[in-house]
Design an enzyme around this catalytic site. Sequence first.
Site, mmCIF file in Angstrom:
data_model
loop_
_atom_site.group_PDB
_atom_site.id
_atom_site.type_symbol
_atom_site.label_atom_id
_atom_site.label_comp_id
_atom_site.label_asym_id
_atom_site.label_seq_id
_atom_site.Cartn_x
_atom_site.Cartn_y
_atom_site.Cartn_z
ATOM 1 N N MET A 270 0.828 -1.125 0.027
ATOM 2 C CA MET A 270 0.088 0.099 0.094
ATOM 3 C C MET A 270 0.922 1.191 -0.039
ATOM 4 O O MET A 270 2.003 1.404 0.742
ATOM 5 C CB MET A 270 -0.680 -0.003 1.112
ATOM 6 N N GLU A 271 0.419 2.085 -0.769
ATOM 7 C CA GLU A 271 1.474 3.455 -1.234
ATOM 8 C C GLU A 271 1.059 4.433 -0.462
ATOM 9 O O GLU A 271 1.487 5.588 -0.666
ATOM 10 C CB GLU A 271 1.170 3.648 -2.657
ATOM 11 N N GLU A 305 4.336 0.698 -5.674
ATOM 12 C CA GLU A 305 4.187 1.715 -4.565
ATOM 13 C C GLU A 305 4.616 3.015 -4.676
ATOM 14 O O GLU A 305 4.269 3.949 -4.422
ATOM 15 C CB GLU A 305 4.450 0.839 -3.427
HETATM 16 N N1 TRP Z 1 -3.217 0.685 -3.694
HETATM 17 C C1 TRP Z 1 -2.707 -0.838 -3.291
HETATM 18 C C2 TRP Z 1 -1.747 -0.783 -4.587
HETATM 19 O O1 TRP Z 1 -2.522 -1.234 -5.530
HETATM 20 C C3 TRP Z 1 -3.644 -1.922 -3.213
HETATM 21 C C4 TRP Z 1 -4.304 -2.239 -1.971
HETATM 22 C C5 TRP Z 1 -3.292 -2.684 -0.892
HETATM 23 C C6 TRP Z 1 -5.489 -2.312 -1.308
HETATM 24 N N2 TRP Z 1 -3.957 -3.045 0.307
HETATM 25 C C7 TRP Z 1 -5.503 -2.885 -0.214
HETATM 26 C C8 TRP Z 1 -6.766 -2.365 -1.897
HETATM 27 C C9 TRP Z 1 -6.230 -3.136 0.726
HETATM 28 C C10 TRP Z 1 -7.953 -2.661 -1.212
HETATM 29 C C11 TRP Z 1 -7.671 -3.218 0.060
HETATM 30 O O2 TRP Z 1 -0.865 -0.803 -4.555
HETATM 31 ZN ZN ZN Z 2 -1.440 0.120 -7.056
#
Ligand code: TRP
Ligand code: ZN
Length: 899
Positions: A270-271, A305
């Site tokens: 997660m970013e 990320e």
């Molecule tokens: N934005 C994250 C990615 O693509 C995706 C993501 C990470 C996510 N954890 C999550 C989406 C939990 C929904 C729920 O890099």
């Molecule tokens: Zn992403």
Amino acid sequence: MRTDTPQAIYLKDYTPPAFQIETVDLDISIEAGFACVTASLACQRNPAAADPSASLVLNGEDLKLESVRLDGRPLGQGEYVLCADQLMIHAELPDSFTLTTVSTINPDGNTQLSGLYRSKDGYFTQCEAEGFRRITWFLDRPDVMAKYTVTIHADKAQFPVLLGNGNPVGAGDEEGGRHWAKWEDPFRKPSYLFAMVAAKLDMLEDWFVTKSGRKVRCAVYVEPGKLDQCGHAMAALKKSMKWDEDVFGLEMDLDHYMIVAVGDFNMGAMENKGLNIFNTKYVLARPDTATDIDFQNIDRVVAHEYFHNWTGNRVTCRDWFQLSLKEGLTVFRDQQFGMDMHSAGVTRIQEVRTLRTAQFPEDAGPMAHPIRPASYAEINNFYSATVYEKGAEVIRMIHTLIGKDAFRKGMDLYFARHDGQAVTCEDFVAAMQDASGLDLTQFKRWYNQAGTPKLLVRGAYDAATKRFTLDVEQQYPATAYEKRLEAEGRAVARGAYHLPLVIGLLGADGRELPLRLAGESAAADTQRVLSITEDRQQFVFEDLAEAPVPSLLRGFSAPVVLDYPYSQADLTHLMARDSDAFCRWEAGQRLATDILMAGVAAFQAGSGDTLAWVPAGYVDAMRALLGSAFAPGGDPALVAEALMLPSEVVLIEATEGTVDPDAIHAARLALRRHLANELKGPFAAAYHELKIDAPYSPEATQAGARALRNACLSYIAEVDDAESLALLQNQFDSANNMTDSMAALSALAQFASPARDAALERFLAKWKDEALVVDKWLQVQSTSRAPDTGARVRALLDHPAFDIRNPNKVYALIRAFCAANPKHFHAADGSGYALAADAILQLDALNPQVAARIARSFDRWRKFDTQRQSLARMALVRVQGHDKLSRDVAEIVGKALES
Ligand code: TRP
Ligand code: ZN
């Protein structure tokens, strides 16, 4: 008709928020058994709001509200209303005010892993998409962008590391052995990018100097004792920072960039601004614990990320329908990075394989949706292969149509216009259109139409006029998505796609022929981009002295199914001679698919074992392919890809009409065994020739040699005699890296034998304390073709090495079984379906996001015979009938049953 699919949210209903939040001041205190969250929100009425007198309605989930204050004044009963997941402020509100809430939450009981939750080494957060509302009351939507500060308090001995987004601005000790730290993020951001950590972790630190000379501190935080597994992730981070400067001119904007690895995580990573949280799977790696693919995946996820910092964070999404704005674009960017860092051809081939095994089936099933859906019930279900992988293909098509330089200009324009904003997919396309001058109006259909288009291409050569005519037709029948829209009276007009068809023409000697279209004065090149915009189009190439073999869809230039009536001789020619790596690979896959489909028919007719369906010349083509790896300029990594027959999942998708998973399995296995026996000598010779004596390195050349060597090993294993077993056993015993160790173990695991049992036992004994390696141990069993797999997977559910609360374990044992082992998942007695249904129900009470991902295993149930369909339906109905089913699972199961 009664439908059990939960209430949908529609893109067309979007309205701007009634309030904006300028600043968010959080105070989060981790106590024994609960956490206390005080949030002060500096709010302002939004002049762009539809209703200038709307009341303030905040989202909240699983929060216990202790108090609410408006500009310091406690609000009494009647001034606010608490109802299902909402806090409504009824008190008269000035145009600008501060709302302060105090709530308690229960992170230790948070098994959903959304919001603030406990994992082994401490507390972590996951806020995308709608997890922030599980931490505090908020306008939890991405178009509300605020500046955040957070003060975290926790026990100092248990949780010595306290992290937040942005910069550390203060820290100190408190009574009772506790401490605090305050973090301030200078950039406005939506709530989904908030993160905090309170844990006991080790840290690896390094520095990156940006192109403008700013020093960025890079830190990777991991479980104590695992510092020797962080080096690769750190190197990947620094490579990503450099690449984004070089290729897109984009610089890191914060002084601190932190990556925290956690073992319990629903997705890959997660970013969160300046504080990425990663699944350990995409951080931890050592040659003896991680495979070449793991190392590569780490590069890609770290890059992904990091790239989000610009495509996602600096410019974010207006609403969740726009998810592909950041995900499609960021996947495209991490793919380009991957092509620059590793072999471009192999990287592209692997992407196409993912697209075909995950996205094409999705687009053909009950969950079909365009990269920007018009509606959803649960947004977590739309973090899909379509939004990510097809979304990246759509960006790639823009790149191909307008060219690299115009694409870069378009990116620059996009940031110039929208830095700091929450925008839509239209805004992105508009920047690309304005920068390139190419009208992308028709192209935007890719954002609204679901389904994999089919491209029917026919070629005709006329020796008298020396002309080669290509007729191109596109077909795009309605999917489950369009059918649903129509049933709801919201049908959208469908029309032809705008797509790039990249082609070349090969002469009989393999030479690339110059391409001159009728009406042009000179041949442009030996490769060109045909712009397809009509239902039917014709292209006439002139001055061709011989009948060419067309090389179509080079580099997989569009996410379509190509239909061209190639002869086996054409395919063998392309496989050996095409200058485009993807097309060379594709010709081999197409040839194998044609042969295997004949094999499937033969097995159904009871004559499969004769192998009469394997054409003369196929074994020679494969022998030549293997030999080409050792010729000057040969590419072992590419040959390894080409030696792999299309997977059972790909064959299931390629089947028109009813799928027979047993016949598909039988035909594929028979062809593998045939190749193994016929090419026994060459496989053994290549295996020995490719032995690597140098110390292990995951870089592309060495990994490519290993990939080919292990592809040979997997064929050798199919001979299934004492000699091949000895070879497997020897590799398993002597491997000094996980790639070779897993290759041997997975070959051994295909046979129910004492050798398998012994190897699995030794492997577990050696690695039982290394969670990610235990996941491999589970997956090698759940994906085995051995006859006892179903029973073993059931038994493993109760094994101490399995833990249903850990998503990685669930993915390794259950999802891999359902998604990558069609023979057993689709067992004729329904045992695979029953296993999945049991797991979904058990998981749903713990972690609906993960449960819903398992529920997706039923997407293709309609493709199978009536017996299997009725067993699958029983399983689905059993899940749907459960009371208190989550919205996540209800949406998936509801759509599957409606289809
Ligand atoms: N934005 C994250 C990615 O693509 C995706 C993501 C990470 C996510 N954890 C999550 C989406 C939990 C929904 C729920 O890099
Ligand atoms: Zn992403």
